[in-house]
Write a protein that holds these residues in place. Sequence first.
Motif, mmCIF file in Angstrom:
data_model
loop_
_atom_site.group_PDB
_atom_site.id
_atom_site.type_symbol
_atom_site.label_atom_id
_atom_site.label_comp_id
_atom_site.label_asym_id
_atom_site.label_seq_id
_atom_site.Cartn_x
_atom_site.Cartn_y
_atom_site.Cartn_z
ATOM 1 N N LEU A 83 0.849 -1.180 0.000
ATOM 2 C CA LEU A 83 0.000 0.000 0.000
ATOM 3 C C LEU A 83 0.886 1.232 0.000
ATOM 4 O O LEU A 83 2.028 1.175 0.436
ATOM 5 C CB LEU A 83 -0.943 0.022 1.210
ATOM 6 C CG LEU A 83 -0.471 -0.465 2.573
ATOM 7 C CD1 LEU A 83 0.411 0.548 3.241
ATOM 8 C CD2 LEU A 83 -1.675 -0.765 3.438
ATOM 9 N N HIS A 84 0.378 2.327 -0.552
ATOM 10 C CA HIS A 84 1.161 3.550 -0.626
ATOM 11 C C HIS A 84 0.395 4.692 0.000
ATOM 12 O O HIS A 84 -0.822 4.653 0.121
ATOM 13 C CB HIS A 84 1.513 3.877 -2.074
ATOM 14 C CG HIS A 84 2.494 2.898 -2.661
ATOM 15 N ND1 HIS A 84 2.826 2.884 -3.979
ATOM 16 C CD2 HIS A 84 3.208 1.905 -2.092
ATOM 17 C CE1 HIS A 84 3.703 1.926 -4.210
ATOM 18 N NE2 HIS A 84 3.936 1.312 -3.083
ATOM 19 N N THR A 85 1.161 5.709 0.398
ATOM 20 C CA THR A 85 0.575 6.815 1.133
ATOM 21 C C THR A 85 0.785 8.125 0.384
ATOM 22 O O THR A 85 1.848 8.350 -0.169
ATOM 23 C CB THR A 85 1.243 6.928 2.517
ATOM 24 O OG1 THR A 85 1.196 5.663 3.155
ATOM 25 C CG2 THR A 85 0.527 7.947 3.389
ATOM 26 N N PHE A 87 1.152 11.760 1.547
ATOM 27 C CA PHE A 87 1.344 12.439 2.822
ATOM 28 C C PHE A 87 0.738 13.836 2.798
ATOM 29 O O PHE A 87 0.548 14.428 1.737
ATOM 30 C CB PHE A 87 2.840 12.538 3.141
ATOM 31 C CG PHE A 87 3.461 11.211 3.452
ATOM 32 C CD1 PHE A 87 3.595 10.794 4.763
ATOM 33 C CD2 PHE A 87 3.890 10.373 2.446
ATOM 34 C CE1 PHE A 87 4.148 9.580 5.057
ATOM 35 C CE2 PHE A 87 4.457 9.142 2.726
ATOM 36 C CZ PHE A 87 4.581 8.749 4.042
ATOM 37 N N ALA A 91 5.546 15.118 0.724
ATOM 38 C CA ALA A 91 6.838 14.441 0.863
ATOM 39 C C ALA A 91 7.448 14.070 -0.481
ATOM 40 O O ALA A 91 7.923 12.961 -0.673
ATOM 41 C CB ALA A 91 6.699 13.198 1.759
ATOM 42 N N LEU A 92 7.434 15.012 -1.414
ATOM 43 C CA LEU A 92 8.124 14.780 -2.688
ATOM 44 C C LEU A 92 9.620 14.931 -2.451
ATOM 45 O O LEU A 92 10.035 15.750 -1.640
ATOM 46 C CB LEU A 92 7.659 15.793 -3.735
ATOM 47 C CG LEU A 92 6.164 15.740 -4.045
ATOM 48 C CD1 LEU A 92 5.800 16.833 -5.041
ATOM 49 C CD2 LEU A 92 5.777 14.381 -4.604
ATOM 50 N N PHE A 93 10.408 14.130 -3.169
ATOM 51 C CA PHE A 93 11.855 14.191 -2.969
ATOM 52 C C PHE A 93 12.406 15.449 -3.644
ATOM 53 O O PHE A 93 12.319 15.571 -4.871
ATOM 54 C CB PHE A 93 12.527 12.933 -3.530
ATOM 55 C CG PHE A 93 11.939 11.679 -2.960
ATOM 56 C CD1 PHE A 93 11.774 11.536 -1.582
ATOM 57 C CD2 PHE A 93 11.535 10.640 -3.776
ATOM 58 C CE1 PHE A 93 11.215 10.388 -1.045
ATOM 59 C CE2 PHE A 93 10.985 9.482 -3.242
ATOM 60 C CZ PHE A 93 10.811 9.360 -1.874
ATOM 61 N N TYR A 104 10.000 6.637 -9.057
ATOM 62 C CA TYR A 104 10.777 6.064 -7.951
ATOM 63 C C TYR A 104 10.322 4.663 -7.518
ATOM 64 O O TYR A 104 11.151 3.765 -7.389
ATOM 65 C CB TYR A 104 10.773 7.026 -6.761
ATOM 66 C CG TYR A 104 11.656 6.580 -5.629
ATOM 67 C CD1 TYR A 104 13.036 6.694 -5.721
ATOM 68 C CD2 TYR A 104 11.119 6.020 -4.467
ATOM 69 C CE1 TYR A 104 13.858 6.273 -4.708
ATOM 70 C CE2 TYR A 104 11.939 5.591 -3.443
ATOM 71 C CZ TYR A 104 13.303 5.718 -3.552
ATOM 72 O OH TYR A 104 14.118 5.292 -2.553
ATOM 73 N N PRO A 105 9.020 4.435 -7.301
ATOM 74 C CA PRO A 105 8.604 3.090 -6.858
ATOM 75 C C PRO A 105 8.963 2.002 -7.864
ATOM 76 O O PRO A 105 9.284 0.878 -7.465
ATOM 77 C CB PRO A 105 7.087 3.207 -6.714
ATOM 78 C CG PRO A 105 6.795 4.646 -6.648
ATOM 79 C CD PRO A 105 7.881 5.353 -7.386
ATOM 80 N N ILE A 108 12.735 1.345 -7.581
ATOM 81 C CA ILE A 108 12.997 0.556 -6.380
ATOM 82 C C ILE A 108 12.654 -0.906 -6.625
ATOM 83 O O ILE A 108 13.340 -1.813 -6.174
ATOM 84 C CB ILE A 108 12.132 1.105 -5.215
ATOM 85 C CG1 ILE A 108 12.749 2.387 -4.679
ATOM 86 C CG2 ILE A 108 11.975 0.095 -4.098
ATOM 87 C CD1 ILE A 108 14.031 2.163 -3.948
ATOM 88 N N PRO A 137 10.243 19.612 -7.520
ATOM 89 C CA PRO A 137 9.020 19.818 -6.734
ATOM 90 C C PRO A 137 8.863 21.246 -6.200
ATOM 91 O O PRO A 137 7.754 21.754 -6.116
ATOM 92 C CB PRO A 137 9.190 18.837 -5.570
ATOM 93 C CG PRO A 137 10.053 17.761 -6.110
ATOM 94 C CD PRO A 137 10.979 18.413 -7.096
ATOM 95 N N GLN A 145 1.853 19.778 -6.954
ATOM 96 C CA GLN A 145 2.575 18.847 -6.070
ATOM 97 C C GLN A 145 1.681 17.692 -5.681
ATOM 98 O O GLN A 145 2.103 16.546 -5.596
ATOM 99 C CB GLN A 145 3.034 19.569 -4.810
ATOM 100 C CG GLN A 145 4.151 20.540 -5.044
ATOM 101 C CD GLN A 145 4.666 21.096 -3.745
ATOM 102 O OE1 GLN A 145 4.838 20.392 -2.768
ATOM 103 N NE2 GLN A 145 4.883 22.382 -3.716
ATOM 104 N N ARG A 152 2.804 9.348 -8.045
ATOM 105 C CA ARG A 152 3.884 8.534 -7.489
ATOM 106 C C ARG A 152 3.324 7.382 -6.656
ATOM 107 O O ARG A 152 3.839 6.265 -6.686
ATOM 108 C CB ARG A 152 4.785 9.424 -6.623
ATOM 109 C CG ARG A 152 5.996 8.721 -6.095
ATOM 110 C CD ARG A 152 6.859 9.645 -5.271
ATOM 111 N NE ARG A 152 6.224 10.002 -4.010
ATOM 112 C CZ ARG A 152 6.813 10.703 -3.048
ATOM 113 N NH1 ARG A 152 8.039 11.151 -3.224
ATOM 114 N NH2 ARG A 152 6.184 10.999 -1.940
ATOM 115 N N ALA A 153 2.240 7.671 -5.920
ATOM 116 C CA ALA A 153 1.680 6.636 -5.048
ATOM 117 C C ALA A 153 0.901 5.585 -5.841
ATOM 118 O O ALA A 153 0.745 4.457 -5.386
ATOM 119 C CB ALA A 153 0.784 7.281 -3.997
#
Lengths: 367, 277
Positions: A83-85, A87, A91-93, A104-105, A108, A137, A145, A152-153
């Motif tokens: 599961l993804h969140t 925020f 919380a962008l990098f 990114y995911p 990874i 960002p 954003q 991303r999530a």
Amino acid sequence: MKDSLLYLDQVSKLYATPQGWLQAVREVTLEVQAGEFYSLLGSSGSGKTTTLRLIGGFEIPDAGRVMLGGEDVTQLPPHRRDLHTVFQNYALFPHLSVAQNIAYPLKIARLPDSEIKPRLADALEMFRISELAERRPTQLSGGQQQRVALARALISRPKVLLLDEPLSALDAQIREDLRQELRQLQRQTNLTFIYVTHDQEEALGLSDRIAVMQQGQVEQVGSPREIYDRPASLFVARFIGKANFLTGRVIQTEPLTVAVQELTIRATAPSHQPLLGETVTLMIRPEQLRLNSLQPDPLLDLEQPNLNQIRGKITGETYVGQLLQLQIDTALGPLIATVLGGAVLGGEVNLTWPAFACIVISPSASA
Amino acid sequence: MITQIEPRQPTKPWLLISWSLLIYAFLYLPVLVLVAISFNDSPILSLPFRGITLNWYRQAAQDSSLRLALGNSLQVAAAATLLATGLGILAAFACCRYRFWGQRSLRVALNLPILLPGIVTGVAMLAYFSDLGWELSLLTVILGHVVFGLPVAFGTIYSRLRQFPNSLAEAAADLGAAPVQVFADVIWPYIRSAVFSAALLAFTLSFDEVVVTIFLTGRDNTLPMEIWGRLRTRITPEIAAVATLISVVSGAVVLCSQWITAQGKAPGKAPGKAAKL
């Protein structure tokens, strides 16, 4: 229980404070079905965010179990939960571009570039941010954003998307637009959304089901309509929307009749059957009160047994946009009613409301 | 009618300017004189200026004991920097990310060696090493340099790491990154510039340290020790040449570290409360 996608089983979480242990979440049991838009609604300190963090794996509960897709994930760290969140602050990098953030995911997960590229392009298109792909960002507006955070999530298609007050940092107008988009997105993707908010309007407008939380406990779980029309506790009734409250004694149970200040009122009790002689609280939503002129109205059958009526005098009005909110003095005490218009300040009116709109609220918290 | 408003002028601008110049002269004139001497075509370490020569630089470059000392200094500084920075990262992490008993005391204790006079550190470590029966060598010098390099590295890295928004680490973990990946992908880029500037500072501090080194050095000399030793016997402008080189290099390193710190702050400045549009 087995077939629900997410199941919290008597989950509790303690926090150390200078005053001792604070029970942020108390024996919360929740069940979320696949494809549901499920909201955790409560004021700050109600434990809604902690509950979300327990689901996400950022906190480990002190008691209870967290089940995801039939698997016990209570002790699993966040990176091993499907599961993804999104925020609250997104919380962008900051050191990565929009495209790198979104990909990114997949990076990874060690997907090959040939697979990442088309999925990234799809995601950028879906959230209409293709032209922002190379930006950082910090060069984006709040709404942009937010889109990046959502993209991303969602790009690795998790089972569940957790959203922690994702709209609270935005301006009112953008918030309204994004709310619609969120709902559409959830319908399109048919993913399970768990949405934390303190904004009742947001929760009522978006959710399939809502869990109202207070002091670390779940007060009521239900559809927005159930929660609004038939609140299970005084807290929920007060927390959601405006309402008139009356206190009286039950003088007849079938049909349910309550004596309030020597007047008899017909009511309904959806959640529990009150006993004869019990003192109860009645709730009437302001829009359920109908204003009628004192002249007899041929269309209105005042002899109808399930219709309550009382005389009142309009003592104040507040303009709240499309509606007018009136203060009306009655023998039951001051009541508020919302109408579309046509009320005269100081005028005498006849107020009516049906028994089904007069809800007996159980005094205890537990539903 | 629109009146043109002129910015108000200071009444006595020359006063502040001349005062500032005086301060700068006080700070930098001695160094400039030394630089001048290093190019002076005269065998004594003083003015007047007799003409430009690169002779002293040539001599310094050919001086085998100076070269040996320079090599030792570089080795010591590199090793001390690596140790101090590595330990500094670990300590900063412990103090930022975890709550434990004695955390504040640990932080104070880590910073204390900066405040201790070098002579105290030197004597203390000398006594300690001889108690342990260790022979003095470059290794003991390295350990001595770590003692004051660590607080510098720790302080720089800690203050950066404390600004790190933990939600970034949580987001990375949430998206599937294991703890090591979280560090490599999110935390390291955030603290990288602070770590570099900490390392450069520790390096310069170690490179020109004398006081602690006096107590802890064995047969091998570091460059500052060599210079100091020569000042008492063979004073030549060769020393001035070496000193000039050292100040140019350390100056460059310090400026570089400041520049890196400033670069690192720009992107990492406002994640979270980003541009409102």
